[in-house]
Structures are given as C-alpha cells and as structure tokens.
Scaffold this motif. Structure first.
Motif, PDB file in Angstrom:
ATOM      1  N   GLY A 185       0.839  -1.198   0.000  1.00  0.00           N
ATOM      2  CA  GLY A 185       0.000   0.000   0.000  1.00  0.00           C
ATOM      3  C   GLY A 185       0.866   1.237   0.000  1.00  0.00           C
ATOM      4  O   GLY A 185       2.007   1.215   0.481  1.00  0.00           O
ATOM      5  N   GLY A 186       0.353   2.310  -0.547  1.00  0.00           N
ATOM      6  CA  GLY A 186       1.135   3.535  -0.630  1.00  0.00           C
ATOM      7  C   GLY A 186       1.087   4.376   0.635  1.00  0.00           C
ATOM      8  O   GLY A 186       1.902   5.280   0.807  1.00  0.00           O
ATOM      9  N   GLU A 187       0.151   4.073   1.540  1.00  0.00           N
ATOM     10  CA  GLU A 187      -0.005   4.889   2.736  1.00  0.00           C
ATOM     11  C   GLU A 187       1.129   4.647   3.726  1.00  0.00           C
ATOM     12  O   GLU A 187       1.699   3.560   3.798  1.00  0.00           O
ATOM     13  N   VAL A 188       1.433   5.674   4.501  1.00  0.00           N
ATOM     14  CA  VAL A 188       2.424   5.548   5.570  1.00  0.00           C
ATOM     15  C   VAL A 188       1.948   4.504   6.576  1.00  0.00           C
ATOM     16  O   VAL A 188       0.782   4.474   6.957  1.00  0.00           O
ATOM     17  N   GLY A 189       2.862   3.620   6.987  1.00  0.00           N
ATOM     18  CA  GLY A 189       2.510   2.590   7.954  1.00  0.00           C
ATOM     19  C   GLY A 189       2.055   1.294   7.340  1.00  0.00           C
ATOM     20  O   GLY A 189       1.867   0.305   8.052  1.00  0.00           O
ATOM     21  N   LYS A 190       1.854   1.254   6.014  1.00  0.00           N
ATOM     22  CA  LYS A 190       1.462   0.009   5.348  1.00  0.00           C
ATOM     23  C   LYS A 190       2.694  -0.879   5.169  1.00  0.00           C
ATOM     24  O   LYS A 190       3.815  -0.404   5.061  1.00  0.00           O
ATOM     25  N   GLY A 191       2.480  -2.188   5.104  1.00  0.00           N
ATOM     26  CA  GLY A 191       3.567  -3.114   4.868  1.00  0.00           C
ATOM     27  C   GLY A 191       3.898  -3.940   6.095  1.00  0.00           C
ATOM     28  O   GLY A 191       3.354  -3.730   7.184  1.00  0.00           O
ATOM     29  N   ASN A 192       4.813  -4.888   5.921  1.00  0.00           N
ATOM     30  CA  ASN A 192       5.255  -5.695   7.048  1.00  0.00           C
ATOM     31  C   ASN A 192       6.245  -4.916   7.908  1.00  0.00           C
ATOM     32  O   ASN A 192       6.563  -3.757   7.625  1.00  0.00           O
ATOM     33  N   ARG A 193       6.738  -5.557   8.945  1.00  0.00           N
ATOM     34  CA  ARG A 193       7.631  -4.859   9.875  1.00  0.00           C
ATOM     35  C   ARG A 193       8.886  -4.356   9.157  1.00  0.00           C
ATOM     36  O   ARG A 193       9.346  -3.244   9.416  1.00  0.00           O
ATOM     37  N   GLN A 194       9.423  -5.177   8.287  1.00  0.00           N
ATOM     38  CA  GLN A 194      10.622  -4.790   7.547  1.00  0.00           C
ATOM     39  C   GLN A 194      10.400  -3.484   6.778  1.00  0.00           C
ATOM     40  O   GLN A 194      11.209  -2.555   6.849  1.00  0.00           O
ATOM     41  N   VAL A 195       9.307  -3.398   6.044  1.00  0.00           N
ATOM     42  CA  VAL A 195       9.022  -2.215   5.228  1.00  0.00           C
ATOM     43  C   VAL A 195       8.720  -1.009   6.114  1.00  0.00           C
ATOM     44  O   VAL A 195       9.182   0.108   5.824  1.00  0.00           O
ATOM     45  N   ARG A 196       7.969  -1.196   7.185  1.00  0.00           N
ATOM     46  CA  ARG A 196       7.637  -0.069   8.061  1.00  0.00           C
ATOM     47  C   ARG A 196       8.902   0.531   8.682  1.00  0.00           C
ATOM     48  O   ARG A 196       9.077   1.752   8.721  1.00  0.00           O
ATOM     49  N   GLU A 197       9.794  -0.341   9.175  1.00  0.00           N
ATOM     50  CA  GLU A 197      11.028   0.157   9.777  1.00  0.00           C
ATOM     51  C   GLU A 197      11.932   0.789   8.725  1.00  0.00           C
ATOM     52  O   GLU A 197      12.583   1.810   8.992  1.00  0.00           O
TER      53      GLU A 197
END
Length: 339
Positions: A185-197
């Motif tokens: 997803g393009g929104e901030v905070g979307k994704g798994n832990r790896q992507v968020r960090e």
C-alpha cells in the motif's frame, strides 16, 4: 582510469548458448570500437568459435581457463573445487588490473561469489546486490534487489536505495533519482515490519525518498528506484517475464489467420521483449563490489552479450564502484546508527 581502449574480460563458457553466442557478441562489441576483450575459456573450444568470424586484427585475445561453474552448483563449494573456472579467471583479471571489468552470462551465484571473494565488497555492504529495469513499460525504473539477498534488514534496504540511485544517475542521467519502497500500500505505515522500519529510516536519511509504491504502479514509471528485498524483487521480475511469454503466446494464437504471419510474429515478439528486459538487454552490474562485474541473462544471445559488454564499459567509464563508495559514506555520516 587508464587512457586507451576499455579492457573487458568475458566469460566465454557461461550461459545457455556459450561459447558460440558469447563469441559472436564479443566480436560485434569490439567492432564498435574502443574495446579490448579477453575471451576466457577453453582455448581450443573458444579458438574454434572465434575462427568462424572474420576477426583477424581485432583486439581479442583468448585467456585460458579450466572448467565452468554451472547453474545449480553451490557457489562457495564450486569456487574451491574449480579454482581455474572461467568466471574466476575473468574476475581475477579485474582484480589484477589486467581488465577494467568482466562479463558473464553464466551462473549469477558464481558471479556473485567470485566478485565478493576476489574483488571484495564496499564498506557497509554484506553481499552484492543486483537490480535494474525489469518492466519494459517502465524502462527507467530500477528494481533492486532482484534475487541476490532474500532476507534483508532495513539498513540493507537503505544500501539498496543508495546503490540504485547511483545506477539511475549513471545510466539514465537522472540528477536526483526518486526512491520508493515496494509495499502492499502507498499509505504511511502500510507493509510488514521490515518495510515499516525501512520507511522510517528512509524518511530520516534520504531526501529523494518519495514513500511507498505498489507493484501495479511499477509499469507507470512513478519512481526511478523501487527498493525491495531479493525475495520480493525476484518474484516481480519472474512474474513479469512469465506474463510476457504467456501473453505473447496468447496473442499469437488469437491473431493467427487474422493477420499476416509476419505481423503476428512481430507483435508477439514485441510483447515478449517488453516484458523480458534482462534477457533482451543483456544484464546489469553487480552493485556493492569493488570493481565492475556484469551478470547477463543465461538465455541471452549475441546481441545481449554485446549489450552486457556495453554496460560493463559504461560502468567503468562512469566510475560506478567509486561513486557507490562515496554515496554509501555519505549515508553512514548522515545516519550512523544504520551502518
């Protein structure tokens, strides 16, 4: 860098169509001028292929090697068992300063291992990375990594962003490449832990970070560098290649008898090539190593070999390795906790 022709060592024994197509590609590349090539392989076999071409007087020499590291072999073990294998000899010529870069259409794993062991890695890099354009509808979007690093920490993804930015600047003359993280997803905070960090790290560190991007946006050219771990990147690349082959076959089947055969074949080939950029355009440089090592597609034929040699030449002339090292140092200074 030295004056005069650029010297490229080519693994004559690597790839599905070696050595015939590799030798043909080398001859074509050298005829364009400004190159000297060392064809690394079995002297008798390579010499026989070279004799099939009107190559007299061309700056091509045969460099003896013994053995080939095949796809599927465990690279680390093969390096010990076959110390004179063609990819090792070719990479060794770069290390010794006898070549400015090397090219192989053979095993990616062997090329990676040879580059890491013989050339060495840039500071802060754990393993070489591989990336570049994989979608023909977005030929100026580099996806990195595409299979060499399957499990990655956020700091490694940050390195990929830097390496990809250097690639985009060198090959596409983009002064400040846009960098995005591939996510669900393009929104901030979307994704798994790896992507968020990783997203948080990119926000603090990269002024050219534009946020997350979804896979369906890749063909639209919305970013210059799309960062992913090698597991995700390889799936994107292989899915794109498979869709290209499947759609080309479907179009040829549906249009057969409705258009002249030559037009059907041309359209099917165009669809296939648009979605198989790595195969058609030769390959790309291993990123994060202390030297130039270009890995081509195993199915690449003579024109792909010629293009891969051109990529090696461009990488050397643009000081790809030195520029990567300088940019990585800037990132370490800006975010020492990520190093």
């Amino acid at each position: 860098m030295t004056a005069g022709p650029v010297r490229i060592a080519v693994d004559a024994m690597g790839g599905d169509y070696a050595p015939g197509e590799v030798v043909a590609g080398v001859v074509a590349a050298v005829r364009e001028g400004g190159l000297q090539v060392g064809l690394v392989g079995d002297p008798e076999v390579v010499g026989a292929e070279l004799s099939r071409h009107d190559a007299g007087g061309l700056p091509i020499m045969v460099v003896p090697s013994d053995g080939v590291i095949e796809e599927g072999e465990q690279a680390a073990l093969a390096l010990r068992r076959k110390p004179r294998a063609s990819i090792l000899v070719a990479t060794g010529l770069v290390k010794k300063g006898m070549a400015d870069g090397c090219v192989t259409m053979g095993s990616t794993g062997a090329a990676m291992a040879a580059a890491a062991v013989i050339l060495g890695l840039l500071e802060g890099i754990d393993r070489p990375a591989l990336g570049g354009p994989v979608i023909g509808l977005a030929p100026r979007t580099a996806v990195i990594d595409v299979g060499t690093n399957l499990d990655c920490r956020p700091a490694q993804l940050l390195n990929f962003a830097v390496l990809g930015s250097v690639f985009a600047s060198l090959f596409w003359d983009i002064e400040v490449p846009r960098v995005a993280l591939l996510s669900v997803g393009g929104e901030v905070g979307k994704g798994n832990r790896q992507v968020r960090e990783a997203s948080e790290l990119f926000e603090r560190t990269l002024p050219n970070f534009i946020g997350n991007i979804e896979a369906n946006e890749l063909p639209m050219g919305k970013t210059d560098v799309a960062v992913a771990d090698g597991f995700v990147g390889n799936i994107v690349m292989k899915l794109t290649e498979g869709l290209g082959a499947g759609i080309a076959e479907l179009v040829a089947e549906r249009l057969k008898g409705r258009l002249p055969d030559d037009q059907v074949d041309e359209l099917a080939r165009e669809i296939y090539e648009v979605n198989n950029l790595v195969e058609v355009h030769g390959g790309g440089p291993l990123l994060g190593v202390r030297g130039i090592s270009v890995v081509g597609h195993g199915r690449g034929k003579a024109d792909a070999v010629r293009r891969a040699i051109g990529t090696a030449r461009r990488s050397f002339e643009g000081d790809l390795a030195g520029t990567q090292a300088a940019q990585l140092q800037k990132i370490r200074e800006a975010a020492p906790e990520s190093a």
